[in-house]
Motif scaffolding. Structure first.
Motif, PDB file in Angstrom:
ATOM      1  N   TYR A 477       0.791  -1.183  -0.005  1.00 41.31           N
ATOM      2  CA  TYR A 477       0.158  -0.112   0.091  1.00 41.31           C
ATOM      3  C   TYR A 477       0.873   1.268  -0.010  1.00 41.31           C
ATOM      4  O   TYR A 477       0.449   2.189   0.117  1.00 41.31           O
ATOM      5  N   LEU A 480      -0.478   3.999  -1.990  1.00 39.62           N
ATOM      6  CA  LEU A 480      -1.579   4.902  -1.353  1.00 39.62           C
ATOM      7  C   LEU A 480      -1.135   5.801  -0.471  1.00 39.62           C
ATOM      8  O   LEU A 480      -1.820   6.964  -0.265  1.00 39.62           O
ATOM      9  N   ARG A 587      -7.340   1.532  -6.923  1.00 43.54           N
ATOM     10  CA  ARG A 587      -6.436   0.870  -6.281  1.00 43.54           C
ATOM     11  C   ARG A 587      -7.179   0.455  -4.915  1.00 43.54           C
ATOM     12  O   ARG A 587      -6.900  -0.745  -4.322  1.00 43.54           O
ATOM     13  N   PHE A 588      -7.868   1.170  -4.308  1.00 40.99           N
ATOM     14  CA  PHE A 588      -8.639   1.198  -2.940  1.00 40.99           C
ATOM     15  C   PHE A 588      -9.572  -0.380  -3.131  1.00 40.99           C
ATOM     16  O   PHE A 588      -9.656  -0.902  -2.196  1.00 40.99           O
ATOM     17  N   SER A 591      -7.774  -3.528  -2.775  1.00 39.03           N
ATOM     18  CA  SER A 591      -6.884  -3.702  -1.487  1.00 39.03           C
ATOM     19  C   SER A 591      -7.570  -4.932  -0.675  1.00 39.03           C
ATOM     20  O   SER A 591      -8.908  -4.897  -0.577  1.00 39.03           O
ATOM     21  N   ALA A 597      -5.218  -0.138   4.411  1.00 39.04           N
ATOM     22  CA  ALA A 597      -5.144   0.860   3.127  1.00 39.04           C
ATOM     23  C   ALA A 597      -5.410   2.255   3.462  1.00 39.04           C
ATOM     24  O   ALA A 597      -4.688   3.249   3.052  1.00 39.04           O
ATOM     25  N   ASN A 601      -2.897   5.509   3.576  1.00 33.05           N
ATOM     26  CA  ASN A 601      -3.678   6.861   2.679  1.00 33.05           C
ATOM     27  C   ASN A 601      -3.429   8.178   3.488  1.00 33.05           C
ATOM     28  O   ASN A 601      -2.886   9.281   3.264  1.00 33.05           O
TER      29      ASN A 601
END
Length: 646
Positions: A477, A480, A587-588, A591, A597, A601
């Protein structure tokens, strides 16, 4: 959660004297707390029960034992009370930072547990909707100028509703103690609220003769007094601009920026002004002048009141003036907790003074006066006037670095007792719209900022390591993290841009925050409902949109009429935000651990908040380059499998 965050920033800035200058540090503390709360939500223990007690302790402590952040040194100027006591900033700021983080960690933990039960994008969607509701509620209460007890009732009610049944009675007890403190503040005689400050009035021994002291955020801000007293016995700066006018000059139209409670307006009327446009950003202080100023300047038919940002008024008006005054416009707060822009930052740039010159009649005169604290600031302002008007202005200095700078359209339109010559040592550069840091001399990066930012970064790293375990497993991650840093930097840049283009008013600031949330929500909905391009294509589009925003000059946007300026500025600001959040959502969505994640971020946003201080050196436009580099780092760190699947 967002409502509590914003309410805390506002209340602390109004009660911890001078903290309103450092509210961005409080915001970073809230980011750390939210990120920590998400990491804690993965544990089998909880900090949520401690959040309300900590909030109550903070409210009681600040109310009963007032805190003043002591600030010394001349590298950055803060308009404060002249006699300051209290803990040094290096002690007070970290303490407030950690307390805010601990308080916000509790609600964030509850949100994090909800994230674990839902699909990542669905959870993020509801989080954004809640945040949008929070900013709308915050904006509404600001518009209504609600006292602190109203903010407290809403926040405490939410705490009690979310508490477990077995703890509800205890929560009611802690909440009652908090509300008692806020009620005591609300019922304090003379206390009222504007969209920017807590305003408090104090009668003096001469109250019957029209004297009243007005404090903003606990700092003496204005002394409302009869105009004749200010001329005869008060500070000499008020009358000096009229002494620098050519003999026999008629004042048909006068503009006063920073009109406040009306004393400067009353003095202009006494000097023969036939029409006065009185501009001030704070509606409450103008209302106090209308109600209590013994000279009744705002009741005079020759005076028109404008509650507006001074720079925005200058850009919009097409009226020409014989005299334009900047009458002690000094800030006691930042535009928002996410930016270093003060309320009057864009009023003293080269471009702003050029706008003043454009609004003067062919034989008009401009003057600004204040208690400037440092000789180099006087030289900076006088140098700006000299650069724009093409000749040395008049300079009148009095005790304690009080000064009046007066510049006519030509040398024949000013009557100087003394022309300006630089007196401070070393170069003193003027400031521009791209780097409007009037009160930062610029010799070196401020040590206070360097120390505090380093402490924040270390605290963030320790938090991630302690709550999240070894950093190695978080490697998937890492992208992120950099997306979070880039996003906050981009948001901060847009706050500064909109403040320049449309004014530094609280309403413009609220619209930017709400607009960002709406665009982020739109990106999430796009990703949920439609097939979006692969991540390499999205990141390429982000780079292109940032490059376009970088090459379009803000002075060109300022020259446009309002509607096209709004459309173009919105596109330049929000297209990169939309694309960035499409990339984040893609992307999230993939996860495997949405709590970790999202926490990583959020903690990345702290780095972005720290990078915002690079604008002191680079200017705001070049922050787009740094933003682009952060997104490049994010792209390079996207796991190969995620690139293919997205």
């Amino acid at each position: 959660m967002l409502f509590l965050e914003l309410a805390l920033i506002r209340w602390l800035g109004s009660n911890v004297i001078h903290l309103s200058y450092f509210s961005n540090f409080v915001l970073l503390g809230s980011f750390l707390g939210i990120g920590a709360g998400f990491l804690i939500s993965r544990k089998d223990w909880s900090v949520w029960p401690f959040s309300l007690p900590l909030l109550t302790i903070l409210l009681i402590g600040v109310t009963l034992f007032p805190v003043t952040i002591q600030r010394s040194g001349s590298d950055i100027i803060y308009f404060t009370s002249l006699q300051v006591s209290g803990p040094p900033a290096w002690l007070a700021l970290p303490l407030v930072f950690l307390l805010v983080a601990a308080i916000l960690a509790g609600p964030a933990e509850l949100v994090g547990r909800c994230f674990a039960k839902m699909r990542p994008l669905s959870a993020y969607r509801y989080d954004l909707i809640g945040s949008l509701a929070g900013i709308i509620l915050f904006t509404t209460l600001s518009f209504l100028r609600a006292p602190s007890i109203v903010w407290g009732v809403i926040a405490i009610a939410l705490y009690i509703v979310l508490s477990e049944k077995k703890r509800r009675i205890l929560s009611v007890g802690w909440g009652a103690a908090s509300l008692a403190m806020l009620l005591m503040e609300t019922l304090t005689p003379g206390v009222s609220w504007s969209p920017y400050y807590k305003v408090q009035t104090h009668s003096t021994n001469q109250a019957a003769d029209g004297f009243m002291l007005i404090e903003a955020n606990g700092v003496p801000h204005q002394l409302m007094a009869p105009a004749q007293w200010k001329i005869d016995e008060g500070e000499r700066i008020y009358e000096t601009p009229y002494l620098r006018l050519p003999e026999g000059r008629q004042l048909e139209n006068v503009l006063i920026v920073g009109a406040g409670s009306g004393s400067d307006v009353a003095i202009a009327l006494r000097n023969g002004a036939q029409n006065v446009d009185a501009v001030d950003i704070d509606p409450r202080i103008m209302e106090l002048g209308a109600e209590f100023n013994i000279d009744r300047p705002y009741q005079d038919p020759r005076v028109t009141r404008h509650v507006d940002d001074g720079r925005a008024f200058l850009e919009r008006t097409d009226k020409k003036y014989d005299l334009i005054l900047f009458a002690l416009p000094d800030s006691l707060t930042l535009v928002s907790g996410a930016s270093q822009i003060r309320l009057e930052s864009f009023l003293f740039t080269e471009e702003a003074v050029q706008s003043v010159r454009d609004r003067l009649k062919p034989n008009g005169t401009f003057a600004m006066y204040n208690y400037y604290r440092e000789d180099w600031l006087i030289d900076r302002l006088a140098g700006t006037a000299a650069k724009v008007f093409g000749h040395a202005p008049c300079i009148d200095t009095f005790s304690g670095a009080q000064a009046v700078v007066t510049a006519g359209m030509t040398v024949n339109d000013q009557s100087c007792a003394q022309e300006w010559r630089q007196t401070s040592a070393g170069p003193v550069e003027t400031v521009t719209d791209d780097a409007p840091f009037l009160y930062f001399r610029g010799d070196t990066f401020p040590p206070l900022y360097a120390f505090t930012l380093a402490a924040i970064l270390i605290a963030s790293l320790v938090t991630v390591r302690t709550l999240g375990g070894p950093l190695g497993p978080m490697r998937p991650y890492a992208d992120l993290f950099f997306m979070g840093a880039a996003f906050l930097l981009l948001e901060t840049k847009n706050i500064a841009t909109f403040a320049l283009l449309f004014g530094t008013t609280w309403f413009v600031n609220a619209l930017v925050f709400a607009g960002v949330l709406v665009i982020v929500l739109a990106a999430v909905e796009t990703t949920r409902r439609f097939k979006t391009p692969p991540l390499p294509v999205v990141f390429a589009a982000i780079a292109a949109s940032l490059a376009l925003a970088w090459v379009v000059p803000e002075e060109w946007l300022l020259s446009l009429p309002f509607v096209p300026r709004l459309i173009i500025a919105t596109l330049l600001a929000f297209v990169p935000i939309y694309l960035a959040n499409v990339a984040f959502s893609k992307r999230f969505r993939e996860s495997g651990d949405s709590q970790a994640a999202f926490a990583i971020n959020l903690l990345g946003t702290i780095v972005g908040g720290c990078f915002e201080y690079a604008a002191l050196v680079t200017g705001y436009n070049n922050l787009l380059i740094l933003t682009g580099l952060l997104y490049l780092a994010a792209f390079l760190l996207v796991p190969k499998g995620a690139v293919r699947s997205a």
